[in-house]
Scaffold this active site. Sequence first.
Site, PDB file in Angstrom:
ATOM      1  N   LYS A   1       0.832  -1.207   0.000  1.00 32.02           N
ATOM      2  CA  LYS A   1       0.000   0.000   0.000  1.00 32.02           C
ATOM      3  C   LYS A   1       0.862   1.251   0.000  1.00 32.02           C
ATOM      4  O   LYS A   1       0.493   2.264  -0.602  1.00 32.02           O
ATOM      5  CB  LYS A   1      -0.952   0.021   1.214  1.00 32.02           C
ATOM      6  CG  LYS A   1      -2.363  -0.453   0.895  1.00 32.02           C
ATOM      7  CD  LYS A   1      -2.513  -1.943   0.770  1.00 32.02           C
ATOM      8  CE  LYS A   1      -2.465  -2.552  -0.569  1.00 32.02           C
ATOM      9  NZ  LYS A   1      -2.427  -4.013  -0.569  1.00 32.02           N
TER      10      LYS A   1
ATOM     11  N   GLY B   1       0.257 -14.452 -13.437  1.00 31.38           N
ATOM     12  CA  GLY B   1      -0.902 -14.469 -12.537  1.00 31.38           C
ATOM     13  C   GLY B   1      -1.545 -13.100 -12.436  1.00 31.38           C
ATOM     14  O   GLY B   1      -0.946 -12.164 -11.922  1.00 31.38           O
TER      15      GLY B   1
ATOM     16  N   VAL C   1      -4.573 -10.927  -7.195  1.00 26.02           N
ATOM     17  CA  VAL C   1      -4.492  -9.736  -6.361  1.00 26.02           C
ATOM     18  C   VAL C   1      -3.081  -9.134  -6.387  1.00 26.02           C
ATOM     19  O   VAL C   1      -2.898  -7.939  -6.642  1.00 26.02           O
ATOM     20  CB  VAL C   1      -4.908 -10.080  -4.914  1.00 26.02           C
ATOM     21  CG1 VAL C   1      -5.017  -8.837  -4.088  1.00 26.02           C
ATOM     22  CG2 VAL C   1      -6.233 -10.808  -4.916  1.00 26.02           C
ATOM     23  N   ILE C   2      -2.066  -9.964  -6.155  1.00 24.78           N
ATOM     24  CA  ILE C   2      -0.695  -9.442  -6.094  1.00 24.78           C
ATOM     25  C   ILE C   2      -0.240  -8.964  -7.475  1.00 24.78           C
ATOM     26  O   ILE C   2       0.340  -7.881  -7.609  1.00 24.78           O
ATOM     27  CB  ILE C   2       0.271 -10.523  -5.545  1.00 24.78           C
ATOM     28  CG1 ILE C   2      -0.071 -10.810  -4.079  1.00 24.78           C
ATOM     29  CG2 ILE C   2       1.723 -10.100  -5.703  1.00 24.78           C
ATOM     30  CD1 ILE C   2       0.753 -11.911  -3.437  1.00 24.78           C
TER      31      ILE C   2
ATOM     32  N   VAL D   1       1.281 -16.520  -8.446  1.00 30.89           N
ATOM     33  CA  VAL D   1       0.288 -17.520  -8.848  1.00 30.89           C
ATOM     34  C   VAL D   1      -0.426 -18.118  -7.636  1.00 30.89           C
ATOM     35  O   VAL D   1      -0.959 -19.221  -7.691  1.00 30.89           O
ATOM     36  CB  VAL D   1       0.926 -18.642  -9.697  1.00 30.89           C
ATOM     37  CG1 VAL D   1       1.418 -18.085 -11.027  1.00 30.89           C
ATOM     38  CG2 VAL D   1       2.069 -19.314  -8.941  1.00 30.89           C
TER      39      VAL D   1
ATOM     40  N   ALA E   1      -5.662 -10.926   5.523  1.00 29.65           N
ATOM     41  CA  ALA E   1      -5.167 -10.565   6.854  1.00 29.65           C
ATOM     42  C   ALA E   1      -6.307 -10.379   7.847  1.00 29.65           C
ATOM     43  O   ALA E   1      -6.251 -10.884   8.976  1.00 29.65           O
ATOM     44  CB  ALA E   1      -4.352  -9.275   6.751  1.00 29.65           C
TER      45      ALA E   1
ATOM     46  N   HIS F   1     -24.804  13.827   1.180  1.00 26.56           N
ATOM     47  CA  HIS F   1     -24.578  14.346  -0.165  1.00 26.56           C
ATOM     48  C   HIS F   1     -23.635  15.537  -0.089  1.00 26.56           C
ATOM     49  O   HIS F   1     -23.805  16.379   0.802  1.00 26.56           O
ATOM     50  CB  HIS F   1     -25.904  14.788  -0.791  1.00 26.56           C
ATOM     51  CG  HIS F   1     -25.732  15.455  -2.115  1.00 26.56           C
ATOM     52  ND1 HIS F   1     -25.451  14.741  -3.268  1.00 26.56           N
ATOM     53  CD2 HIS F   1     -25.751  16.770  -2.482  1.00 26.56           C
ATOM     54  CE1 HIS F   1     -25.334  15.596  -4.278  1.00 26.56           C
ATOM     55  NE2 HIS F   1     -25.509  16.830  -3.823  1.00 26.56           N
TER      56      HIS F   1
END
Length: 476
Positions: free
Chosen positions: A60, A190, A193-194, A279, A329, A453
Amino acid sequence: MMSEQHYDVVVIGAGPAGYVAAIRAAQLGLKTACVDAFVGKDGKPALGGTCLNVGCIPSKALLDSSKQFHNLTHNFAVHGISAANPSIDVGAMVGRKDKIVKQFTGGITSLFKANKVTPIAGFATLKPGRVVSIKGHDGSVSEVSGTNVIIATGSVPIELPFAKFDNKFIVDNAGALDFDATPGRLGVIGAGVIGLELGSVWKRLGSEVTILEALPDFLAAADADIAKAAAREFKKQGLDIRLGAKLGKAEIRNNEVHLTYSDAKGEQNLVVDRLLVAVGRRAATNGLLAEGTGVQLDERGRVVVDDHCHTGADGVWAVGDCVRGPMLAHKGSEEGIAVAELIAGRAGHVNLDTVPWVIYTEPELAWVGKTEEQLKAEGVPYRTGSFPFAAIGRAVAMNETAGMVKVIAHAETDRLLGVHMVGACVSEMIHEAVVAMEFKGSAEDLARICHAHPTLSEAVHEAALAVDKRAIHKAN
Ligand code: NAD
């Protein structure tokens, strides 16, 4: 006979499942030790496991740095902002990431101290009778025992036999967080996510990124509408994602990685400067169990547990990536808390049906519950409502119009079955849906809640209204 120290709870692993379990157990008055083998970049033991050291937190940090740079080079002009000759200092960016990692791993050390959890550095093996043998980093061997033992050993990257990690040219997630310069050409195996997160980081800094994915469908775990919308955005960003691509071999020659893969068109070649293999991960259970503990591993090497994370061996529990369920996690942390509570004689349970998923690309993806495809396969009658961010005032003001929110509810009872999002800040927005689903809410419940809003969350409100074909700001 070696003298052994006895604890109420011995936790094996100090990742987000293990360290959280240890802190909660200590809070509940249990004498707790936590054994961990991880060694940080400085060669010293580091708490926090994959998440803090080489996973969630450092990725992140780099995603944020690279996003700032990408905005500067691509998105600021529309706001009337320009800068001459923007550049990125990769060393400084990685240094910032390392500082954040150190802050957080050190934070766990402080939390352990504050809660009187005893940290023990070394590799643990569980023996019969809940004795834990620890091989220290200096080669010494010691033993502790626990009235309860919580296994939280996490997971490790899966290595492909024909593309073995050398940690320079062919790297895993940890290696891809530490390139010393932006690779000219980055290959990724792959599109999970990673692959998508770290592929995005280096793409934004200027790499030519090619992602080879073995499956014919993109992000098969996500709802198909959301995956399609995300794929469109990634393509616009220049991420070259090749589906149905099966890697044959990867060879390092002349400081390059030469890949051979096959897809629908036949055998293909690709040359890259660095290759990230992402992967999937497998449970880290090698060397964990001595003979006769009574703890079972399944065919994928995961510790077998029941619904309450108990292994079936008296007083031995297991949580997080090393057991069934999503390798996330936050799922591990919740299991860690639940087990500590159960050990202390309280109630503890994790509802795996409401664990949120997030992918921190740009736009972000987030979802909870079932996808439309899963419900179709299960024969559950459902209705859907969706709403695009392009029709949300705040999103337009932010210049973040990509994506949408999709709500799926049971056709007869209106109960929420899944909420799926792709767009800016959806990693934060998903929790409204998680709360609603935990409280067994309906689409109507979401639709009747007053949303501030102008906010991005109005897309959730409108998507819930759209389930009943009464969205206000789009034709139904
Ligand atoms: P993943 O399961 O998300 O994706 C792996 C991808 O690789 C899949 O799409 C799979 O089809 C593909 N694949 C498998 N073998 C292949 C091959 N030989 N050639 C080409 N493609 C192949 O796994 P990951 O991205 O490695 O992440 C590992 C774990 O870490 C996941 O469980 C993930 O949930 C977790 N993680 C989560 C986050 C987050 O929550 N944001 C971030 C990083 C990692």
